[in-house]
Design an enzyme around this catalytic site. Structure first.
Site, mmCIF file in Angstrom:
data_model
loop_
_atom_site.group_PDB
_atom_site.id
_atom_site.type_symbol
_atom_site.label_atom_id
_atom_site.label_comp_id
_atom_site.label_asym_id
_atom_site.label_seq_id
_atom_site.Cartn_x
_atom_site.Cartn_y
_atom_site.Cartn_z
ATOM 1 N N GLN A 124 0.849 -1.198 0.000
ATOM 2 C CA GLN A 124 0.000 0.000 0.000
ATOM 3 C C GLN A 124 0.880 1.242 0.000
ATOM 4 O OE1 GLN A 124 -2.348 -0.034 3.528
ATOM 5 N NE2 GLN A 124 -3.149 2.017 3.249
ATOM 6 N N GLY A 125 0.876 1.985 -1.092
ATOM 7 C CA GLY A 125 1.736 3.162 -1.222
ATOM 8 C C GLY A 125 0.958 4.451 -1.028
ATOM 9 N N SER A 127 1.410 6.695 2.330
ATOM 10 C CA SER A 127 2.141 7.691 3.131
ATOM 11 C C SER A 127 3.389 8.185 2.416
ATOM 12 C CB SER A 127 2.582 7.080 4.465
ATOM 13 O OG SER A 127 1.487 6.517 5.133
ATOM 14 N N SER A 159 4.806 -0.988 3.730
ATOM 15 C CA SER A 159 5.094 -2.285 4.363
ATOM 16 C C SER A 159 5.355 -3.364 3.316
ATOM 17 C CB SER A 159 3.933 -2.721 5.251
ATOM 18 O OG SER A 159 3.780 -1.845 6.330
ATOM 19 N N GLU A 242 -9.206 -1.117 6.988
ATOM 20 C CA GLU A 242 -7.972 -1.434 7.719
ATOM 21 C C GLU A 242 -8.160 -1.223 9.223
ATOM 22 O OE1 GLU A 242 -4.765 0.968 6.269
ATOM 23 O OE2 GLU A 242 -3.256 0.005 7.525
HETATM 24 C C1 LIG Z 1 3.647 -0.603 11.460
HETATM 25 C C2 LIG Z 1 3.307 0.441 10.427
HETATM 26 C C3 LIG Z 1 2.986 0.032 9.133
HETATM 27 C C4 LIG Z 1 2.676 1.003 8.151
HETATM 28 N N1 LIG Z 1 2.413 0.563 6.886
HETATM 29 C C5 LIG Z 1 2.124 1.477 5.918
HETATM 30 C C6 LIG Z 1 1.903 1.039 4.564
HETATM 31 O O1 LIG Z 1 1.987 -0.155 4.242
HETATM 32 N N2 LIG Z 1 1.608 1.990 3.641
HETATM 33 C C7 LIG Z 1 1.498 3.323 3.950
HETATM 34 O O2 LIG Z 1 1.180 4.101 3.059
HETATM 35 N N3 LIG Z 1 1.738 3.769 5.220
HETATM 36 C C8 LIG Z 1 2.044 2.869 6.195
HETATM 37 N N4 LIG Z 1 2.295 3.302 7.505
HETATM 38 C C9 LIG Z 1 2.320 4.734 7.770
HETATM 39 C C10 LIG Z 1 1.204 5.257 8.654
HETATM 40 O O3 LIG Z 1 -0.023 5.314 7.963
HETATM 41 C C11 LIG Z 1 1.657 6.643 9.137
HETATM 42 O O4 LIG Z 1 2.798 6.455 9.971
HETATM 43 C C12 LIG Z 1 0.593 7.372 9.931
HETATM 44 O O5 LIG Z 1 -0.494 7.721 9.108
HETATM 45 C C13 LIG Z 1 1.151 8.643 10.592
HETATM 46 O O6 LIG Z 1 1.832 9.441 9.692
HETATM 47 P P1 LIG Z 1 3.302 9.971 9.991
HETATM 48 O O7 LIG Z 1 4.128 8.806 10.409
HETATM 49 O O8 LIG Z 1 3.741 10.750 8.805
HETATM 50 O O9 LIG Z 1 3.168 10.938 11.264
HETATM 51 P P2 LIG Z 1 2.753 12.467 11.247
HETATM 52 O O10 LIG Z 1 1.570 12.650 10.366
HETATM 53 O O11 LIG Z 1 3.971 13.266 10.937
HETATM 54 O O12 LIG Z 1 2.310 12.695 12.723
HETATM 55 C C14 LIG Z 1 3.248 12.965 13.784
HETATM 56 C C15 LIG Z 1 2.466 13.219 15.057
HETATM 57 O O13 LIG Z 1 1.644 14.383 14.913
HETATM 58 C C16 LIG Z 1 0.296 14.084 15.199
HETATM 59 N N5 LIG Z 1 -0.596 14.841 14.302
HETATM 60 C C17 LIG Z 1 -0.432 15.068 12.982
HETATM 61 N N6 LIG Z 1 -1.467 15.759 12.482
HETATM 62 C C18 LIG Z 1 -2.312 15.998 13.514
HETATM 63 C C19 LIG Z 1 -3.562 16.673 13.646
HETATM 64 N N7 LIG Z 1 -4.173 17.237 12.578
HETATM 65 N N8 LIG Z 1 -4.160 16.692 14.855
HETATM 66 C C20 LIG Z 1 -3.562 16.104 15.942
HETATM 67 N N9 LIG Z 1 -2.375 15.468 15.885
HETATM 68 C C21 LIG Z 1 -1.762 15.404 14.692
HETATM 69 C C22 LIG Z 1 0.154 12.584 14.923
HETATM 70 O O14 LIG Z 1 -0.933 12.033 15.630
HETATM 71 C C23 LIG Z 1 1.505 12.064 15.397
HETATM 72 O O15 LIG Z 1 1.481 11.895 16.788
HETATM 73 C C24 LIG Z 1 2.641 2.371 8.486
HETATM 74 C C25 LIG Z 1 2.958 2.773 9.791
HETATM 75 C C26 LIG Z 1 3.303 1.827 10.754
HETATM 76 C C27 LIG Z 1 3.668 2.295 12.142
#
Ligand SMILES: Cc1cc2nc3c(=O)[nH]c(=O)nc-3n(C[C@H](O)[C@H](O)[C@H](O)COP(=O)(O)OP(=O)(O)OC[C@H]3O[C@@H](n4cnc5c(N)ncnc54)[C@H](O)[C@@H]3O)c2cc1C
Length: 379
Positions: A124-125, A127, A159, A242
């Site tokens: 899944q692409g 993020s 992932s 999901e």
């Molecule tokens: C085990 C795992 C598997 C994953 N697999 C995939 C995958 O296969 N494909 C894929 O596309 N993605 C995948 N992800 C990514 C996942 O969807 C993102 O990590 C997640 O959506 C958070 O985005 P970020 O890491 O960029 O954090 P950020 O968006 O940078 O957030 C950082 C912090 O700020 C807070 N924050 C941000 N915006 C707000 C707001 N508006 N209000 C309040 N708080 C806020 C967040 O809650 C977090 O605490 C995976 C993540 C994990 C941990």
């Protein structure tokens, strides 16, 4: 006390299905993970084994390689898998739903049977480095030409991309339209020229995460899923499935761990450290709330309702239950189980990621405030 998670008020044919699946599981147990075998390779072997037995895609129409049964049949199978601590088939449920709802008939017929059988592995692409929570802010861009697109950008946290054949890719296709109307979805074969996959090793030793670099990758127009601009509703459908609490097998897995904690409390009842009984008590309460909620959601599914924004409630309840359970387990179970290579080492670490993957807990709360409670946005 822990309420039987296996009882969703199943109709008689579901009881029969559960019996058949348990018999099949007894004859076809989870294979041994080979020394140094990556998790994805092991899970793929298990996926194939389950599919050979007819236990993948129960709610997918037969025409597309499934069994044409209901969502509840799929829930029952996932639940049984969790009850014997066996993993489910990763990513299939929600990616299959995206293709079912948004793919063309040609795409469904061509892609779904191979996805379900494991002949093709998908990732899944969505993020990106600057677009996780704020997914609509993605910058990967697919520029349209006559009959094809050229895609440039970077994805992150993809992932198991290094073990995958296809990526369900989101990219912006219109710089002028509002963010939510300017994203499109594509089927990207990962062996395409211009695609670079770079795996990253996580704290649990697994090489789950990848960076995905897209340097002028050509994607044909008929590899787009749905119309231009359908990417956002497709993404929301995908993440809502999901986040759901039902067909993940988590409930029965949590029930088993809780039972284990209760047993330790029983054994140590004359010598209980302060606060331990109340910590386990909180876990029991969380778990029972989650099970009651899942039962209600099951009834809604049977009435034909899709996953929807209420999945954010599922996700929050699952996260709270899972994290509290493992935090409590850390105080109750023998320490060596939590050391590297120990029985719950990987599960404990992964529980920490529950409040991030599929959208963070803060984002789930925002969705509940906006979409379910209809509260005004701050500021
Ligand atoms: C085990 C795992 C598997 C994953 N697999 C995939 C995958 O296969 N494909 C894929 O596309 N993605 C995948 N992800 C990514 C996942 O969807 C993102 O990590 C997640 O959506 C958070 O985005 P970020 O890491 O960029 O954090 P950020 O968006 O940078 O957030 C950082 C912090 O700020 C807070 N924050 C941000 N915006 C707000 C707001 N508006 N209000 C309040 N708080 C806020 C967040 O809650 C977090 O605490 C995976 C993540 C994990 C941990």
């Amino acid at each position: 006390m822990t309420d039987d998670p296996l009882d969703f008020g199943d109709p008689a044919d579901l009881e029969q299905l559960r019996r058949e699946f348990r018999a099949w599981l007894a004859a076809n147990p989870l294979p041994e993970r080979l020394p140094d075998e990556p998790a994805a390779v092991f899970l793929h072997r298990w996926h194939r084994q389950l599919h050979a037995g007819g236990w993948v895609g129960l709610d997918v129409p037969e025409l597309y390689g499934g069994r044409g049964l209901t969502a509840l049949h799929q829930v029952a199978v996932s639940d049984e898998l969790g009850a014997c601590r066996a993993p489910g088939v990763p990513r299939i449920g929600y990616l299959a739903h995206a293709l079912l709802e948004f793919g063309s008939e040609e795409q469904r017929l061509r892609l779904l049977p191979r996805m379900l059988s494991g002949d093709d592995v998908w990732c899944q692409g969505f993020s990106e480095p600057g677009a996780g929570s704020d997914l609509a802010g993605m910058s990967t861009y697919a520029e349209r030409h006559d009959g094809h697109y050229t895609v440039r950008g970077q994805k992150l946290w993809t992932s198991y991309a290094q073990y995958s054949d296809y990526c369900l890719l989101l990219a912006r296709t219109n710089r002028a339209a509002p963010a939510h109307a300017s994203i499109s979805a594509f089927v990207l074969p990962l062996d395409r020229e211009g695609v670079t996959v770079r795996p990253l090793r996580a704290a649990n030793g697994d090489d789950e995460f990848c960076e995905l670099f897209l340097d002028d990758v050509r994607i044909e127009e008929d590899e787009r899923i749905g119309a231009e601009g359908d990417g956002w509703p497709l993404a929301m459908t995908t993440v809502n499935y999901e986040r759901n609490a039902l067909d993940t097998g988590h409930l029965s897995k949590y029930g088993l761990l809780l039972e284990r904690l209760r047993q330790v409390l029983q054994d140590r009842r004359d010598d209980l450290p302060d606060g331990l009984a109340s910590a386990v008590g909180r876990c029991v309460a969380d778990y029972q709330v989650l099970v009651a909620h899942a039962r209600r959601r099951t009834a809604e599914r049977l009435a034909g309702q899709g996953a929807g924004p209420e999945s954010s409630v599922d996700k929050l309840l699952m996260t709270r239950t899972e994290q509290r359970l493992y935090e409590t387990a850390l105080k109750v179970l023998p320490e060596e189980l939590f050391r590297e290579g120990g029985e719950v080492f990987g599960e404990y670490l992964y529980s920490r990621a529950a409040s991030v993957y599929g959208g963070t807990s803060q984002i789930q709360r925002n969705i509940i405030a906006k979409r379910l409670l209809r509260l005004p946005s701050a500021g």
